[in-house]
Write a protein that holds these residues in place. Structure first.
Motif, PDB file in Angstrom:
ATOM      1  N   CYS A 149      35.851 -26.055 -66.669  1.00  0.00           N
ATOM      2  CA  CYS A 149      35.098 -24.913 -67.222  1.00  0.00           C
ATOM      3  C   CYS A 149      35.653 -23.596 -66.694  1.00  0.00           C
ATOM      4  N   LEU A 150      35.920 -23.554 -65.398  1.00  0.00           N
ATOM      5  CA  LEU A 150      36.462 -22.330 -64.803  1.00  0.00           C
ATOM      6  C   LEU A 150      37.831 -22.015 -65.390  1.00  0.00           C
ATOM      7  N   GLU A 151      38.641 -23.042 -65.593  1.00  0.00           N
ATOM      8  CA  GLU A 151      39.983 -22.842 -66.145  1.00  0.00           C
ATOM      9  C   GLU A 151      39.905 -22.264 -67.556  1.00  0.00           C
ATOM     10  N   LYS A 152      38.990 -22.779 -68.363  1.00  0.00           N
ATOM     11  CA  LYS A 152      38.794 -22.241 -69.707  1.00  0.00           C
ATOM     12  C   LYS A 152      38.371 -20.766 -69.658  1.00  0.00           C
ATOM     13  N   ALA A 197      34.030  -8.115 -53.556  1.00  0.00           N
ATOM     14  CA  ALA A 197      34.877  -8.944 -52.696  1.00  0.00           C
ATOM     15  C   ALA A 197      35.626  -9.990 -53.521  1.00  0.00           C
ATOM     16  N   PHE A 198      34.963 -10.514 -54.530  1.00  0.00           N
ATOM     17  CA  PHE A 198      35.585 -11.493 -55.429  1.00  0.00           C
ATOM     18  C   PHE A 198      36.770 -10.864 -56.161  1.00  0.00           C
ATOM     19  N   SER A 199      36.554  -9.657 -56.685  1.00  0.00           N
ATOM     20  CA  SER A 199      37.619  -8.947 -57.403  1.00  0.00           C
ATOM     21  C   SER A 199      38.809  -8.679 -56.494  1.00  0.00           C
ATOM     22  N   LYS A 200      38.526  -8.300 -55.268  1.00  0.00           N
ATOM     23  CA  LYS A 200      39.596  -7.996 -54.319  1.00  0.00           C
ATOM     24  C   LYS A 200      40.357  -9.251 -53.923  1.00  0.00           C
ATOM     25  N   LEU A 201      39.629 -10.348 -53.677  1.00  0.00           N
ATOM     26  CA  LEU A 201      40.260 -11.592 -53.244  1.00  0.00           C
ATOM     27  C   LEU A 201      41.205 -12.149 -54.305  1.00  0.00           C
ATOM     28  N   PHE A 202      40.742 -12.111 -55.563  1.00  0.00           N
ATOM     29  CA  PHE A 202      41.529 -12.725 -56.639  1.00  0.00           C
ATOM     30  C   PHE A 202      42.363 -11.712 -57.436  1.00  0.00           C
ATOM     31  N   ARG A 203      42.422 -10.469 -56.955  1.00  0.00           N
ATOM     32  CA  ARG A 203      43.237  -9.428 -57.584  1.00  0.00           C
ATOM     33  C   ARG A 203      42.848  -9.223 -59.053  1.00  0.00           C
ATOM     34  N   LEU A 215      32.963 -14.185 -64.711  1.00  0.00           N
ATOM     35  CA  LEU A 215      33.929 -15.026 -64.001  1.00  0.00           C
ATOM     36  C   LEU A 215      33.451 -15.319 -62.583  1.00  0.00           C
ATOM     37  N   TYR A 216      32.841 -14.331 -61.969  1.00  0.00           N
ATOM     38  CA  TYR A 216      32.290 -14.503 -60.617  1.00  0.00           C
ATOM     39  C   TYR A 216      31.208 -15.590 -60.611  1.00  0.00           C
ATOM     40  N   GLN A 217      30.329 -15.559 -61.609  1.00  0.00           N
ATOM     41  CA  GLN A 217      29.261 -16.557 -61.690  1.00  0.00           C
ATOM     42  C   GLN A 217      29.824 -17.958 -61.935  1.00  0.00           C
ATOM     43  N   VAL A 218      30.789 -18.068 -62.840  1.00  0.00           N
ATOM     44  CA  VAL A 218      31.381 -19.371 -63.150  1.00  0.00           C
ATOM     45  C   VAL A 218      32.092 -19.934 -61.918  1.00  0.00           C
ATOM     46  N   GLN A 219      32.848 -19.082 -61.224  1.00  0.00           N
ATOM     47  CA  GLN A 219      33.550 -19.543 -60.020  1.00  0.00           C
ATOM     48  C   GLN A 219      32.566 -19.998 -58.948  1.00  0.00           C
ATOM     49  N   ARG A 244      23.641 -25.436 -64.353  1.00  0.00           N
ATOM     50  CA  ARG A 244      23.721 -23.973 -64.458  1.00  0.00           C
ATOM     51  C   ARG A 244      25.072 -23.538 -65.031  1.00  0.00           C
ATOM     52  N   LEU A 245      26.112 -24.232 -64.627  1.00  0.00           N
ATOM     53  CA  LEU A 245      27.454 -23.878 -65.097  1.00  0.00           C
ATOM     54  C   LEU A 245      27.597 -24.118 -66.599  1.00  0.00           C
TER      55      LEU A 245
END
Length: 287
Positions: A149-152, A197-203, A215-219, A244-245
């Protein structure tokens, strides 16, 4: 003629009396204002509304009286239009919305409560529906489904940064690991407490705010699918984040991965954990 003039005067006096708010005392005295623990009806507003309607009736009666005096059909027609229009206006106005109502600050209307109940029932039905699909799938299979799901989502949002690819490989690796404590310790590096923090970590600085939030919620849910069992120690804990996912994917219009391969990792294997399998086993059919 006398009746018409008298009706005009009565409605006029009645209307002026009420539209000035003087009718509040009468309304309260005759208990015409219902009491409710959830709020009150504004007696001043009711009085003004009654006065306004009475003035319209007064105008209609006056037109009818003019017709009797001058024998002009126009006045008769206008009188009829005013009477019928006033009655329709009163009926429609009173039956649309909570008129004259002053709710308490914590008041929730019945319609809002009903909508909330319907939404809750729909949510519960959706959760039960999803659970029937995943109850026979192992923990490894559920985590793998979360990774799919996250990959999609990542590909749909064009957010496959090097760091995100690294995390996806790590998440898929849950399906073959036998060192869960070691995996959990490494997973903490990918768990952040805020979108910034999520945005910074994953660029992901170039991603739109709404897409970044999704994307943050799915991850988070994909990672929680594994964390819930590792920290809780019971097989059933991973079901809630899985539900939930899936609902998150549904609500945002994403196609869900096919269940075919994930069901092959049975909950009956390895006390619910599922036998170790390489990620490729699940990735054969994820579309």
């Amino acid at each position: 003629m006398i009746i018409g003039l008298a009706s005009t005067c009565i409605f006029l006096l009645f209307g002026v009396y009420f539209i000035r708010g003087k009718g509040v005392g009468l309304l309260v005295r005759f208990h015409a204002i219902p009491e409710d623990d959830n709020g009150i009806y504004d007696p001043s507003a009711i009085s003004r509304f009654i006065g306004f309607a009475a003035l319209l009736f007064s105008l209609g009666a006056f037109m009818w009286w003019l017709n009797k005096i001058f024998h002009i059909d126009f006045f008769s027609t206008l009188s009829l239009i005013i009477f019928i229009g006033t009655v329709l206006f009163v009926l429609i106005y009173l039956n649309t919305g909570e008129r004259f109502w002053i709710p308490r600050e914590d008041y929730v209307s019945f319609s809002a409560t009903l909508r909330s109940a319907e939404q809750a029932a729909a949510e519960q039905e959706a959760s039960e529906h999803i659970e029937t699909f995943f109850e026979a799938v192992s923990v490894r299979g559920r985590v793998a489904y979360g990774a799919a799901c996250l990959e999609k989502t990542v590909d749909a949002l064009q957010a496959r940064t090097p760091k995100m690819s690294e995390f996806l490989d790590f998440l898929w690796g849950f399906t073959s690991t036998i060192l869960f404590d070691e995996w959990e310790e490494k997973a903490k590096a990918y768990s952040v407490g805020s979108i910034a923090a999520f945005s910074k970590l994953f660029r992901l600085e170039g991603l739109e705010e709404s897409d970044l939030s999704l994307l943050y919620q799915v991850q988070n849910e994909a990672l929680e699918t594994a964390f819930a069992n590792l920290t809780g120690g019971q097989m059933g804990f991973t079901m809630e984040p899985t539900i939930r996912l899936v609902k998150l994917m549904w609500k945002n219009g994403f196609d869900l991965p096919s269940m075919k391969q994930f069901r092959l990792s049975s909950f009956s294997e390895s006390s619910g954990w599922g036998d170790p399998r390489k990620p490729e086993f699940f990735q054969q059919e994820t579309n």
